[in-house]
Design a protein around this motif. Structure first.
Motif, PDB file in Angstrom:
ATOM      1  N   ALA A   1       0.966  -1.228  -0.029  1.00  0.00           N
ATOM      2  CA  ALA A   1      -0.076   0.110  -0.091  1.00  0.00           C
ATOM      3  C   ALA A   1       0.959   1.152  -0.085  1.00  0.00           C
TER       4      ALA A   1
ATOM      5  N   TYR B   1       0.917   3.974  -2.810  1.00  0.00           N
ATOM      6  CA  TYR B   1       0.741   5.518  -2.407  1.00  0.00           C
ATOM      7  C   TYR B   1       1.750   6.551  -3.057  1.00  0.00           C
TER       8      TYR B   1
ATOM      9  N   PRO C   1      -4.107   0.469  -3.363  1.00  0.00           N
ATOM     10  CA  PRO C   1      -3.591   0.616  -2.020  1.00  0.00           C
ATOM     11  C   PRO C   1      -4.841   1.001  -0.964  1.00  0.00           C
ATOM     12  N   ASP C   2      -5.760   1.331  -1.002  1.00  0.00           N
ATOM     13  CA  ASP C   2      -6.851   1.755  -0.107  1.00  0.00           C
ATOM     14  C   ASP C   2      -7.231   0.313   0.322  1.00  0.00           C
TER      15      ASP C   2
ATOM     16  N   SER D   1      -4.583  -1.544   2.326  1.00  0.00           N
ATOM     17  CA  SER D   1      -4.554  -0.907   3.802  1.00  0.00           C
ATOM     18  C   SER D   1      -5.787  -1.453   4.727  1.00  0.00           C
TER      19      SER D   1
END
Length: 441
Positions: free
Chosen positions: A94, A98, A334-335, A338
């Motif tokens: 992640a 980002y 990435p969201d 996470s």
């Protein structure tokens, strides 16, 4: 000093990456602010609770050691297993993605290349850390300073120059997509790192006084900084803009506040923050599979526990974690990574919080001057309720992500049984040889 360590440990990438996803999940800016506060309260209760456990169980290994001591080797193994195959790789993946997204936006690179930028920065930092921990240490010092600059500048100038209604911003997201649980889960990514707070307890002269002060003041400072930055963003941008811009909302707000040149400097500061956070994870996370390999609890233990003779870095464990990270980066955004990371480890956090009640009965301290969690049993109960809330809401909102974590945990069961049986079998010839020698004598 202890307070600064708390702040440096917790603040990473989340404050810059998560405002959009939190606002879209919460529905409006008022509820988004509440989500940040709830996440901070859960983090505060969690840090205070885990600190007493770290004093009662002064062993290296953190969460892995706590669960193994209280619940037995199986639960310790499952904790280390999920941290090695899901949590650590998902966090690294992640952060890499980002970084790639912000980097691509800064230099006008097409967004579909962010994956390859993220992969390159992960590989670069991996090589740097494998050369020796001193190089990673230099990066950490610089990034700790760099991460605070954009936070202060965006918060101060955003609140000063903006003119938007902070508590009246709508996300523009349909009501059936709103979930407060998802919003709080996203804030916990920004607060992630609090588990390391308790590790300081054994190094303090008077942890019963110093530790709670450090945790309370440190996490309250982080909460204040996060809320200030979000208030500044709502003051400068509309809610719909923040949701649309996502990870780039802080950079866009900087452009409005400081112009093109100032915006680029702030964005570079954000990149430095993420870069340093990623470096810290690559520096510390491989120690978990390394410790398990040293105990011969994972397949290919000889390779995973291999340490470079000159740099003294855990090469095998680092390579393992990075390979899994790269695979996850190619599969998910990435969201989502996470969220998977936070959910996968929170069940084990809950077990650790409940362990405090067991330890209090098992070892009542008998008047020793040790740290004790304030407002017991309210504080650990808040931490446990936070876990139940996050795990339950994630099961409802993101069943596919939770299934992945559950499956990986279940896979750990036969792996554990196989390794225990294998280690027992491997030790039998040695035992037999000793018995034969004793018989002959």
């Amino acid at each position: 000093m202890a307070t600064s360590i708390v702040i440096g440990t917790v603040i990473g990438s989340g404050i810059f990456m998560k405002p959009g996803i939190i606002l879209s999940s919460a529905g409006n800016s008022k509820m988004a602010m509440l989500a940040w506060i709830i996440g901070g309260i859960i983090t505060l209760a969690s840090g205070l609770t885990i600190s007493e456990i770290s004093v009662k169980i002064p062993k290296t290994g953190g969460l892995y050691a706590y669960l193994e001591t209280v619940y037995g080797k199986l639960w310790g193994f499952l904790c280390g297993w999920i941290q090695s195959v899901i949590y650590a790789p998902a966090v690294i993946g992640a952060l890499g993605l980002y970084f790639g997204s912000i980097f691509a936006d800064l230099f006008g690179i097409e967004q579909h290349n962010k994956i390859w930028i993220g992969i390159m920065v992960v590989l670069f930092l991996t090589i740097l850390n494998l050369l020796g921990t001193k190089y990673g240490g230099f990066i950490q010092i610089g990034s700790t300073i760099g991460k605070m600059v954009p936070i202060f500048l965006i918060a101060i100038f955003g609140l000063w120059k903006g003119n938007g209604n902070i508590l009246m911003q709508e996300s523009g997201v349909a009501a059936d997509h709103i979930s407060m649980g998802a919003a709080v889960l996203a804030t916990l990514w920004a607060y992630d790192g609090w588990i390391n707070v308790g590790f300081m307890a054994g190094e303090m002269k008077n942890p019963s006084k110093t530790l709670p002060k450090a945790i309370i003041s440190g996490i309250l400072f982080v909460m204040f900084a996060y809320i200030a930055v979000n208030a500044a963003l709502f003051h400068v941008l509309s809610g719909k803009q923040i949701v649309h811009l996502g990870a780039n909302s802080a950079s866009y707000a900087s452009q409005i506040l400081f112009g093109p040149v100032g915006s680029k400097l702030i964005t570079i500061g954000i990149l430095i923050s993420i870069f340093g956070c990623l470096n810290g994870k690559l520096l510390t996370f491989p120690r978990i599979p390394y410790a398990m390999a040293e105990s011969k609890l994972v397949p290919a233990s000889r390779f995973i526990s291999w340490v470079h003779p000159k740099s003294k870095t855990p090469v095998g464990a680092t390579v393992l974690v990075v390979i899994i990270s790269l695979i996850l980066m190619l599969c998910w955004d990435p969201d989502r990574l996470s969220n998977i990371a936070i959910f996968s480890v929170f069940t084990f956090y809950g077990l650790a919080f409940f362990a405090l009640f067991i330890l209090r009965k098992r070892d009542p301290d008998n008047g020793r001057n040790l740290y004790k969690v304030p407002l017991y049993p309210v504080t650990p109960i808040i931490a446990i309720l936070g876990v139940i809330y996050i795990v339950g809401s994630t099961l409802i909102d993101s069943p596919k992500d939770t299934i992945l974590s559950i499956i990986c945990t279940i896979i750990g069961l036969p792996v554990y049984k196989f390794m225990i049986k294998r280690n027992h079998t491997a030790s039998l010839p040695v035992v037999s040889a000793i018995q034969e020698k004793t018989t002959e004598q």
